[in-house]
Design an enzyme around this catalytic site. Structure first.
Site, PDB file in Angstrom:
ATOM      1  N   ARG A   8       0.828  -1.198   0.000  1.00  0.00           N
ATOM      2  CA  ARG A   8       0.000   0.000   0.000  1.00  0.00           C
ATOM      3  C   ARG A   8       0.865   1.252   0.000  1.00  0.00           C
ATOM      4  O   ARG A   8       1.902   1.307   0.643  1.00  0.00           O
ATOM      5  CB  ARG A   8      -0.885   0.049   1.252  1.00  0.00           C
ATOM      6  N   THR A   9       0.425   2.256  -0.759  1.00  0.00           N
ATOM      7  CA  THR A   9       0.987   3.598  -0.652  1.00  0.00           C
ATOM      8  C   THR A   9      -0.183   4.543  -0.437  1.00  0.00           C
ATOM      9  O   THR A   9      -1.331   4.208  -0.763  1.00  0.00           O
ATOM     10  CB  THR A   9       1.775   4.039  -1.911  1.00  0.00           C
ATOM     11  N   SER A  10       0.110   5.719   0.081  1.00  0.00           N
ATOM     12  CA  SER A  10      -0.949   6.675   0.414  1.00  0.00           C
ATOM     13  C   SER A  10      -1.487   7.407  -0.801  1.00  0.00           C
ATOM     14  O   SER A  10      -2.652   7.740  -0.858  1.00  0.00           O
ATOM     15  CB  SER A  10      -0.431   7.692   1.419  1.00  0.00           C
ATOM     16  N   THR A  11      -0.627   7.689  -1.770  1.00  0.00           N
ATOM     17  CA  THR A  11      -1.073   8.477  -2.916  1.00  0.00           C
ATOM     18  C   THR A  11      -0.681   7.813  -4.228  1.00  0.00           C
ATOM     19  O   THR A  11       0.205   6.968  -4.277  1.00  0.00           O
ATOM     20  CB  THR A  11      -0.450   9.886  -2.904  1.00  0.00           C
ATOM     21  N   GLN A  14       3.030   7.866  -5.520  1.00  0.00           N
ATOM     22  CA  GLN A  14       4.073   7.021  -4.953  1.00  0.00           C
ATOM     23  C   GLN A  14       4.205   5.681  -5.677  1.00  0.00           C
ATOM     24  O   GLN A  14       4.381   4.645  -5.059  1.00  0.00           O
ATOM     25  CB  GLN A  14       3.789   6.778  -3.472  1.00  0.00           C
TER      26      GLN A  14
END
Length: 188
Positions: A8-11, A14
């Site tokens: 997972r990445t936040s945005t 990324q």
């Protein structure tokens, strides 16, 4: 027994971080990897994490590269760990070398969770003490009110017939703040 990965990445920006996680998970032997780009704060939006937890079976291991890719807090970590353990599966965090499939791994994760929670409570206590001291010395005024500082602009735009939503967007304040400012004038 299957090794399942979660990345997972936040945005959306990324992508390199997401690709690196996927590479590490593949190198760790993950046969299936669930991938998403969503903030850790918005737990309900983390559909792929829910799918991964639903997918795992007894004897499986769910793998993440780093702890912060999985959980947003100690409470959340412990909740996820409970779900994994109820399914008879294990959790492995590559960066920490922790595998809850072993007694030592389970102990380490529990200890780390406890330490993180302890650190957070100490930090919050110090913050409260600092604010109380600053207030006593007359140095703490709180956050500067941004919406009230823009009251004149709100009135001017409202007089031009611009709606509250557009005013809020243009001035970078909340719509409720626009209504609060306009309502305060009607009261006066």
């Amino acid at each position: 027994m299957m090794i399942v990965g979660y990345a997972r990445t936040s945005t959306v920006d990324q992508t390199a971080g997401l690709e690196a996680q996927q590479r590490e998970l593949n190198e760790a032997g993950c046969e299936k990897v669930f991938v998403e780009q969503v903030s850790s704060v918005d737990v309900k939006a983390r559909e792929k994490l829910s799918e991964a937890l639903e997918f795992i079976r007894e004897g499986d291991t769910i793998v993440v590269t780093k702890l912060d890719r999985l959980a947003r807090s100690v409470a959340h970590l412990l909740e996820l760990l409970r779900i994994v353990e109820e399914k008879g599966a294990a959790l492995r965090i590559l960066s920490m070398g922790i595998d809850t499939g072993t007694a030592t791994g389970k102990l380490m994760l529990t200890l780390l969770g406890g330490v993180a929670e302890f650190e957070r409570s100490i930090m919050l206590e110090r913050q409260r003490e600092g604010i109380a001291k600053a207030k006593a010395e007359g140095k703490y005024k709180g956050r500067k009110p941004t919406a009230k500082a823009k009251a004149e602009e709100v009135f001017a735009m409202h007089a031009e017939g611009i709606g509250a939503t557009k005013i809020a967007e243009h001035l970078g304040i909340g719509r409720a703040s626009v209504y609060r400012i306009l309502h305060a004038v009607k009261k006066a």
